[in-house]
Write a protein that holds these residues in place. Structure first.
Motif, PDB file in Angstrom:
ATOM      1  N   TRP A   1       0.813  -1.220   0.000  1.00 10.28           N
ATOM      2  CA  TRP A   1       0.000   0.000   0.000  1.00 10.28           C
ATOM      3  C   TRP A   1       0.847   1.272   0.000  1.00 10.28           C
ATOM      4  O   TRP A   1       0.445   2.303  -0.519  1.00 10.28           O
ATOM      5  N   ASN A   2       2.053   1.205   0.580  1.00  5.26           N
ATOM      6  CA  ASN A   2       2.876   2.403   0.722  1.00  5.26           C
ATOM      7  C   ASN A   2       4.016   2.468  -0.289  1.00  5.26           C
ATOM      8  O   ASN A   2       4.961   3.228  -0.122  1.00  5.26           O
ATOM      9  N   ASP A   3       3.937   1.651  -1.335  1.00  4.66           N
ATOM     10  CA  ASP A   3       5.012   1.641  -2.328  1.00  4.66           C
ATOM     11  C   ASP A   3       5.030   2.914  -3.170  1.00  4.66           C
ATOM     12  O   ASP A   3       6.049   3.279  -3.727  1.00  4.66           O
ATOM     13  N   GLY A   4       3.889   3.578  -3.242  1.00  7.53           N
ATOM     14  CA  GLY A   4       3.819   4.806  -4.040  1.00  7.53           C
ATOM     15  C   GLY A   4       3.539   4.516  -5.508  1.00  7.53           C
ATOM     16  O   GLY A   4       3.903   3.461  -6.030  1.00  7.53           O
ATOM     17  N   ARG A   5       2.899   5.449  -6.169  1.00 10.00           N
ATOM     18  CA  ARG A   5       2.602   5.289  -7.590  1.00 10.00           C
ATOM     19  C   ARG A   5       3.856   5.549  -8.423  1.00 10.00           C
ATOM     20  O   ARG A   5       4.695   6.373  -8.064  1.00 10.00           O
ATOM     21  N   ASP A   6       3.953   4.820  -9.522  1.00  7.12           N
ATOM     22  CA  ASP A   6       5.054   5.071 -10.459  1.00  7.12           C
ATOM     23  C   ASP A   6       4.502   5.261 -11.873  1.00  7.12           C
ATOM     24  O   ASP A   6       5.166   5.021 -12.859  1.00  7.12           O
ATOM     25  N   ARG A   7       3.237   5.726 -11.920  1.00  5.21           N
ATOM     26  CA  ARG A   7       2.546   5.912 -13.193  1.00  5.21           C
ATOM     27  C   ARG A   7       3.122   7.108 -13.923  1.00  5.21           C
ATOM     28  O   ARG A   7       3.336   8.173 -13.344  1.00  5.21           O
ATOM     29  N   ARG A   8       3.389   6.931 -15.203  1.00  5.73           N
ATOM     30  CA  ARG A   8       3.861   8.025 -16.043  1.00  5.73           C
ATOM     31  C   ARG A   8       2.962   8.179 -17.254  1.00  5.73           C
ATOM     32  O   ARG A   8       2.149   7.306 -17.571  1.00  5.73           O
ATOM     33  N   LEU A   9       3.110   9.297 -17.913  1.00  2.00           N
ATOM     34  CA  LEU A   9       2.323   9.587 -19.110  1.00  2.00           C
ATOM     35  C   LEU A   9       3.022   9.002 -20.334  1.00  2.00           C
ATOM     36  O   LEU A   9       4.171   9.351 -20.630  1.00  2.00           O
ATOM     37  N   LEU A  10       2.336   8.112 -21.040  1.00  2.95           N
ATOM     38  CA  LEU A  10       2.900   7.532 -22.256  1.00  2.95           C
ATOM     39  C   LEU A  10       2.734   8.506 -23.418  1.00  2.95           C
ATOM     40  O   LEU A  10       1.853   9.375 -23.397  1.00  2.95           O
TER      41      LEU A  10
ATOM     42  N   LEU B   1       1.390  13.490 -13.649  1.00  6.84           N
ATOM     43  CA  LEU B   1       2.163  14.383 -14.520  1.00  6.84           C
ATOM     44  C   LEU B   1       3.396  14.911 -13.796  1.00  6.84           C
ATOM     45  O   LEU B   1       4.397  15.248 -14.422  1.00  6.84           O
ATOM     46  N   ARG B   2       3.316  14.983 -12.471  1.00 11.14           N
ATOM     47  CA  ARG B   2       4.477  15.410 -11.679  1.00 11.14           C
ATOM     48  C   ARG B   2       5.571  14.335 -11.750  1.00 11.14           C
ATOM     49  O   ARG B   2       6.757  14.656 -11.860  1.00 11.14           O
ATOM     50  N   HIS B   3       5.168  13.067 -11.714  1.00 12.02           N
ATOM     51  CA  HIS B   3       6.131  11.973 -11.892  1.00 12.02           C
ATOM     52  C   HIS B   3       6.796  12.088 -13.268  1.00 12.02           C
ATOM     53  O   HIS B   3       8.017  11.950 -13.398  1.00 12.02           O
ATOM     54  N   GLU B   4       5.976  12.332 -14.277  1.00 11.09           N
ATOM     55  CA  GLU B   4       6.493  12.439 -15.640  1.00 11.09           C
ATOM     56  C   GLU B   4       7.463  13.612 -15.760  1.00 11.09           C
ATOM     57  O   GLU B   4       8.540  13.498 -16.367  1.00 11.09           O
ATOM     58  N   ALA B   5       7.097  14.744 -15.157  1.00 11.62           N
ATOM     59  CA  ALA B   5       7.940  15.942 -15.247  1.00 11.62           C
ATOM     60  C   ALA B   5       9.298  15.726 -14.596  1.00 11.62           C
ATOM     61  O   ALA B   5      10.341  16.070 -15.176  1.00 11.62           O
ATOM     62  N   ILE B   6       9.296  15.160 -13.397  1.00 10.29           N
ATOM     63  CA  ILE B   6      10.558  14.956 -12.675  1.00 10.29           C
ATOM     64  C   ILE B   6      11.439  13.949 -13.398  1.00 10.29           C
ATOM     65  O   ILE B   6      12.659  14.115 -13.487  1.00 10.29           O
ATOM     66  N   THR B   7      10.829  12.904 -13.952  1.00  4.52           N
ATOM     67  CA  THR B   7      11.601  11.917 -14.715  1.00  4.52           C
ATOM     68  C   THR B   7      12.224  12.562 -15.944  1.00  4.52           C
ATOM     69  O   THR B   7      13.398  12.313 -16.270  1.00  4.52           O
ATOM     70  N   ARG B   8      11.478  13.416 -16.631  1.00  4.25           N
ATOM     71  CA  ARG B   8      12.017  14.092 -17.824  1.00  4.25           C
ATOM     72  C   ARG B   8      13.152  15.039 -17.458  1.00  4.25           C
ATOM     73  O   ARG B   8      14.072  15.232 -18.243  1.00  4.25           O
ATOM     74  N   MET B   9      13.073  15.633 -16.265  1.00  7.09           N
ATOM     75  CA  MET B   9      14.181  16.508 -15.843  1.00  7.09           C
ATOM     76  C   MET B   9      15.475  15.722 -15.743  1.00  7.09           C
ATOM     77  O   MET B   9      16.550  16.216 -16.100  1.00  7.09           O
ATOM     78  N   PHE B  10      15.386  14.506 -15.235  1.00  2.00           N
ATOM     79  CA  PHE B  10      16.574  13.656 -15.147  1.00  2.00           C
ATOM     80  C   PHE B  10      17.066  13.234 -16.525  1.00  2.00           C
ATOM     81  O   PHE B  10      18.268  13.201 -16.784  1.00  2.00           O
ATOM     82  N   LEU B  11      16.132  12.923 -17.420  1.00  2.00           N
ATOM     83  CA  LEU B  11      16.509  12.354 -18.714  1.00  2.00           C
ATOM     84  C   LEU B  11      16.921  13.401 -19.742  1.00  2.00           C
ATOM     85  O   LEU B  11      17.849  13.188 -20.524  1.00  2.00           O
TER      86      LEU B  11
END
Length: 346
Positions: free
Chosen positions: A169-178, A298-308
């Protein structure tokens, strides 16, 4: 407040008049033949009147225990220092707790509340997530603790019964925008009128470019932006951590902001409160045929794109802009896919 004044009698002698006026208590006027007795009475009766008023203002433990939890939540949401945009959340929780009273708030209540929520449908049509159930229970605990302190009674903080929750339950979402979903969202916007579609397109693009939270974007106004310096200064009253922070704006973000600026509105968006935007986004994803995508993803997607894609940015710099206080939290949001790393390996 008590006052003692000397009064002259017809025979030339003196008497001492005591007048006690305490807001919320009955007035007292009494005469004494000497000043000593008058002062003694004034002091004693003034304190007695003030104590009686204080007892009236502070409910007994029995009255506190009988107070509906829903009422406590609504009072907590409307206290002077409360965040106005969170009133809707507390109103929602107030409906979920039903007719429960303070005396019923114990470990059994916590477990029943969580199990009930896990079986309850949201406005999106899906069941409440375990993390939402835990968050709501923490808000109930905060409200009850505040109310108990206000009434000067003790309150034991609520225990979250995690044993009734799924192991992950506490693993957190890792959903990103395809990529195909991003195109599908753009196509779905065609179902809206031109101005609203433009607002939504800009909101989604800014979310991806800045990594900002939905409430920070929806409640933003032009005073926070310096388009020449390409900086967004978010005041502490609008951030989750209650600390001001700045966001360096990409050139694409600046283009989006200039487009919005051309509309001449004092605020960037007029799409409603954050809760309204969340529901509208859920409807939009349904029209687009996208499953299980939240605006916060979308926040997950944004932060991932900042790294990439922003190769010159250091992890600390990304943390500073998105408002994370630890690398552990940043790690939860930087959801890299295998193909992302394959591409970077060359």
């Amino acid at each position: 407040m008590a006052s003692v004044s000397e009064r002259k009698n017809k025979d030339g002698s003196s008497s001492w008049l005591v007048q006690i006026r305490v807001p919320g208590a009955q007035r007292i006027n009494r005469c004494f033949p000497n000043k000593h007795d008058a002062l003694h009475f004034a002091h004693a009766e003034d304190e007695k009147a003030r104590s009686a008023v204080r007892r009236k203002k502070v409910p007994s433990l029995k009255e506190f225990n009988q107070e509906p939890v829903a009422q406590t939540l609504l009072l907590y949401a409307t206290r002077p220092q409360a965040e106005k945009h969170k009133v809707a959340i507390f109103a929602k929780i107030a409906k979920l707790v039903g007719k429960a009273r303070q005396e019923e708030v114990d470990d059994d209540f916590c477990e029943s509340f969580i199990l009930k929520l896990l079986e309850t449908k949201t406005r999106r049509g899906s069941n409440y997530a375990p993390s939402s159930a835990v968050k709501y229970l923490e808000l109930i605990s905060a409200a009850c603790k505040w109310r108990a302190k206000h009434h000067r009674v003790s309150f034991k903080p609520l225990h979250v019964p995690t044993d009734c929750l799924p192991d992950d339950w506490n693993d957190g979402r890792d959903r990103r925008l395809l990529r195909r979903e991003e195109k599908a969202l753009s196509a779905a916007l065609l179902s809206l009128d031109a101005r609203k579609a433009r607002q939504w397109r800009c909101l989604i693009r800014l979310a991806i470019e800045t990594g900002a939270r939905q409430s920070e974007l929806v409640r933003a106004n032009w005073d926070e932006f310096d388009l020449e310096q390409r900086v967004w200064n978010i005041p502490k009253g609008k951030t989750k951590a209650k600390k001001a922070r700045w966001v360096a704006l990409s050139r694409r973000a600046i283009r989006v902001l200039r487009l919005l600026k051309a509309e001449g509105a004092s605020d960037l968006f007029d799409l409603g409160q954050p809760s309204t935007v969340s529901c509208a986004f859920a409807r939009l994803t349904k029209v687009a045929g996208i499953n299980d995508l939240h605006f916060h993803d979308l926040r997950h997607e944004a932060i991932t794109r900042m790294f990439l894609k922003k190769k010159g940015l250091h992890a600390y710099e990304i943390m500073r802009m998105v408002g994370h206080s630890s690398l552990k939290m940043l790690h939860r949001y930087a959801n890299l896919r295998p193909e992302d790393l394959v591409d970077r390996m060359g």
